[in-house]
Design a protein around this motif. Sequence first.
Motif, mmCIF file in Angstrom:
data_model
loop_
_atom_site.group_PDB
_atom_site.id
_atom_site.type_symbol
_atom_site.label_atom_id
_atom_site.label_comp_id
_atom_site.label_asym_id
_atom_site.label_seq_id
_atom_site.Cartn_x
_atom_site.Cartn_y
_atom_site.Cartn_z
ATOM 1 N N LEU A 232 46.044 52.384 37.358
ATOM 2 C CA LEU A 232 46.193 52.265 38.810
ATOM 3 C C LEU A 232 45.410 51.101 39.397
ATOM 4 N N ILE A 233 44.311 50.717 38.739
ATOM 5 C CA ILE A 233 43.555 49.594 39.304
ATOM 6 C C ILE A 233 43.900 48.264 38.623
ATOM 7 N N LEU A 234 44.904 48.272 37.770
ATOM 8 C CA LEU A 234 45.373 46.986 37.238
ATOM 9 C C LEU A 234 45.937 46.182 38.404
ATOM 10 N N PRO A 235 45.541 44.931 38.528
ATOM 11 C CA PRO A 235 46.058 44.157 39.655
ATOM 12 C C PRO A 235 47.584 43.974 39.596
ATOM 13 N N GLY A 236 48.251 44.754 40.356
ATOM 14 C CA GLY A 236 49.708 44.738 40.453
ATOM 15 C C GLY A 236 50.093 45.744 41.522
ATOM 16 N N SER A 237 51.164 45.458 42.236
ATOM 17 C CA SER A 237 51.556 46.390 43.303
ATOM 18 C C SER A 237 52.249 47.614 42.707
ATOM 19 N N LEU B 238 43.137 44.478 44.347
ATOM 20 C CA LEU B 238 42.858 44.893 42.965
ATOM 21 C C LEU B 238 42.379 43.729 42.101
ATOM 22 N N ALA B 239 42.815 42.505 42.442
ATOM 23 C CA ALA B 239 42.363 41.334 41.687
ATOM 24 C C ALA B 239 40.925 40.959 42.044
ATOM 25 N N GLU B 240 40.402 41.566 43.087
ATOM 26 C CA GLU B 240 39.034 41.247 43.529
ATOM 27 C C GLU B 240 38.043 42.366 43.249
ATOM 28 N N VAL B 241 38.535 43.459 42.661
ATOM 29 C CA VAL B 241 37.635 44.575 42.400
ATOM 30 C C VAL B 241 37.722 44.987 40.930
ATOM 31 N N PHE B 242 36.571 45.191 40.340
ATOM 32 C CA PHE B 242 36.557 45.709 38.968
ATOM 33 C C PHE B 242 35.756 47.001 38.954
ATOM 34 N N PHE B 243 36.408 48.052 38.517
ATOM 35 C CA PHE B 243 35.761 49.366 38.475
ATOM 36 C C PHE B 243 35.510 49.747 37.020
ATOM 37 N N LEU B 244 34.258 49.882 36.682
ATOM 38 C CA LEU B 244 33.896 50.312 35.333
ATOM 39 C C LEU B 244 33.600 51.807 35.386
ATOM 40 N N ALA B 245 34.557 52.592 34.900
ATOM 41 C CA ALA B 245 34.370 54.045 34.923
ATOM 42 C C ALA B 245 33.405 54.450 33.809
ATOM 43 N N LEU C 159 31.512 46.101 30.045
ATOM 44 C CA LEU C 159 30.542 45.472 30.954
ATOM 45 C C LEU C 159 30.696 43.961 30.925
ATOM 46 N N SER C 160 30.801 43.412 29.705
ATOM 47 C CA SER C 160 30.975 41.967 29.551
ATOM 48 C C SER C 160 32.255 41.531 30.241
ATOM 49 N N PHE C 161 33.298 42.328 30.029
ATOM 50 C CA PHE C 161 34.591 41.979 30.628
ATOM 51 C C PHE C 161 34.498 42.019 32.156
ATOM 52 N N GLY C 162 33.913 43.084 32.662
ATOM 53 C CA GLY C 162 33.802 43.255 34.111
ATOM 54 C C GLY C 162 33.061 42.091 34.760
ATOM 55 N N LEU C 163 31.954 41.683 34.136
ATOM 56 C CA LEU C 163 31.187 40.571 34.704
ATOM 57 C C LEU C 163 31.969 39.258 34.616
ATOM 58 N N SER C 164 32.770 39.119 33.544
ATOM 59 C CA SER C 164 33.526 37.875 33.356
ATOM 60 C C SER C 164 34.748 37.777 34.266
ATOM 61 N N THR C 165 35.152 38.900 34.856
ATOM 62 C CA THR C 165 36.290 38.824 35.783
ATOM 63 C C THR C 165 35.893 38.050 37.042
ATOM 64 N N ASN C 166 34.585 37.993 37.279
ATOM 65 C CA ASN C 166 34.067 37.335 38.488
ATOM 66 C C ASN C 166 34.688 37.890 39.754
ATOM 67 N N CYS C 167 35.014 39.181 39.701
ATOM 68 C CA CYS C 167 35.570 39.838 40.884
ATOM 69 C C CYS C 167 34.517 39.854 41.988
ATOM 70 N N ARG C 168 35.000 39.876 43.203
ATOM 71 C CA ARG C 168 34.098 39.877 44.350
ATOM 72 C C ARG C 168 33.362 41.208 44.466
ATOM 73 N N PHE C 169 34.025 42.260 44.013
ATOM 74 C CA PHE C 169 33.411 43.592 44.086
ATOM 75 C C PHE C 169 33.370 44.196 42.682
ATOM 76 N N LEU C 170 32.164 44.532 42.266
ATOM 77 C CA LEU C 170 32.009 45.169 40.956
ATOM 78 C C LEU C 170 31.468 46.577 41.198
ATOM 79 N N LEU C 171 32.179 47.556 40.689
ATOM 80 C CA LEU C 171 31.757 48.949 40.870
ATOM 81 C C LEU C 171 31.496 49.528 39.485
ATOM 82 N N PHE C 172 30.246 49.753 39.179
ATOM 83 C CA PHE C 172 29.879 50.246 37.847
ATOM 84 C C PHE C 172 29.411 51.697 37.968
ATOM 85 N N ASP C 173 30.104 52.569 37.277
ATOM 86 C CA ASP C 173 29.746 53.990 37.303
ATOM 87 C C ASP C 173 28.968 54.330 36.038
#
Lengths: 277, 285
Positions: free
Chosen positions: A92-97, B75-82, B140-154
């Motif tokens: 669901l959070i994969l960047p895509g509509s 979604l391209a600006e947020v990375f959520f690490l569950a 974690l490495s991937f999330g940081l490398s996305t350079n997303c504006r919002f990083l949400l690490f759980d």
Amino acid sequence: MNANTISSRRVFNLFRFEFSKNRKLYLMGIPGTFLISAMLFLVIFYSNKYASSWGAQNYAVLYYAGLFFLTLFGIGYSFIELRDKRSAQLYLILPGSAMEKYLIQFLTRIVLFPILFTLLFVLGVEVSKSIFQISSVTIYGKSPTLVVDDLDVFNMLSLFYLWKLPILYYMFIGIGGVIVSIMFTGGIVFGKWNVLLMPLSFLGFTLLLFLTSIVLSWIVIGIPEDSSELFISQIRFQQPEIFTDTPLIVFVVTVLMWLAIPQFFLVAYFKLKEYEV
Amino acid sequence: MIVSVKDLNFSYPKRPQLFDGLHWYIPEGSVVGLLGKNGTGKSTLLHLLSGLLFPKSGTITLASHIPRERKPSFLAEVFFLADDIAYPGNMSIGAYEKIMGAFYPEFDSSQFDQILADFGLEKKVKLKELSLGERKKVFLSFGLSTNCRFLLFDEPTNGLDIPSKSIFRKVVAGNLTDEQTLIISTHLVADVENLIDRVAILNNGKIQLDADVLELSDRWVFGTSSNLPDEALHTEKVGTGYQFIRSRKHQEPQTPVSLELLFNAVLHNSINENSILQTQNSEVL
């Protein structure tokens, strides 16, 4: 172009994700379908080797039976990523509509799967026919009598055999379309239980319709004295006819089924859009 | 504020209200430690911020984005690490990078290689062959490398060994830009000490305390004493002495913020956001 409309780059990325994530399904499904198809026809040809002929219509019966199984076990496995919480989060959070994600599911399950199945079915028929014909000449002392008709793919796909009764043709397509669309939608509604629960729901609904006609018959005509006719509707659904050989009720049901098909697909889209995990 | 949560109400079906009129605002470029006891809704809040869950009422915005719309631009600006993320086990780290990195326009492959190297991982290894902690390092490495504006690490340090936790802090600190906002939800308070510049404590459905760490060390003293200190805002008995929080006096040296002590103080209602204001006011007076 607006970043939130359909983007070819994102669709490509989502396709790549779909094929990479479900690589096993494709790698095993494609040769598996071909082998099952080829083996099935080999068994049929060999077990009927002294019969007179194998008619072209028989291919269609097996082809549509195969499509039915594909609907249950292929299309019914739509939105497989949403079946467990962890993969649903990732998906669901994969960047895509939602539309792009829906499109991938639709194109793979509703378009690609049947095309692949048809190609593999035809290939299976041709390979098994060739093996049977070659082995018949070289192996058997007594020549087999079975004449295997050529597979006419156009006739099989266009349901040529039903053209004589147009309403039957449209009804068949309508029923097929409804089954396909509810199995597709069921993937997101019932999850892993779809293969069981959606056919059960469909059967339950059909049974309800049947019982409704029986109860209506009891109310309008009366309960038959002969107990063997208790569950036979006395209402003459064959009349009135809207066209020649086309009862009004059958026509209406067919139209309703055709109208229901896009509705079910639409439900799947909104379920995906509003999916929470 | 880059993240804005206004009057948020949320509950799971057939469960008591989890958030009741929650307000929370985060400035751009913050590294926020979201602390809370188990079951207080830290992960749920991150799910709401990432658009995986929808609020029952109230609004959430991340920059100009409304998470529940799940638009691709968001979604391209947020990375959520569950905490417990799904992964395609058959993929190697390299394949994962290729498939998943394509989704993020700012993904930097060389940065990914560098962070992996910092963690001592090789790209040819398949994800299923890695331990839980090693997989965590990959994501974690991937999330940081996305350079997303919002990083949400759980719970990002769950499963990491002690040396890796130290590398984690170094890697995170070294790979964030001023435009990026990182929210780390954790109950392992010590793991994020020296990393975060803002702390938010979630309790009873609300953000009980939300403060800048520098401001906290500016206003309060976190110390230990053999005697029960006077004028302490909060004390805890430790061994033969006491840990305490009290107002910092004029020109008194600053002390590092003890997140654990602060956390306990907030949970015991010894201090809250008003305490900071009161400290400020008393100094002004």
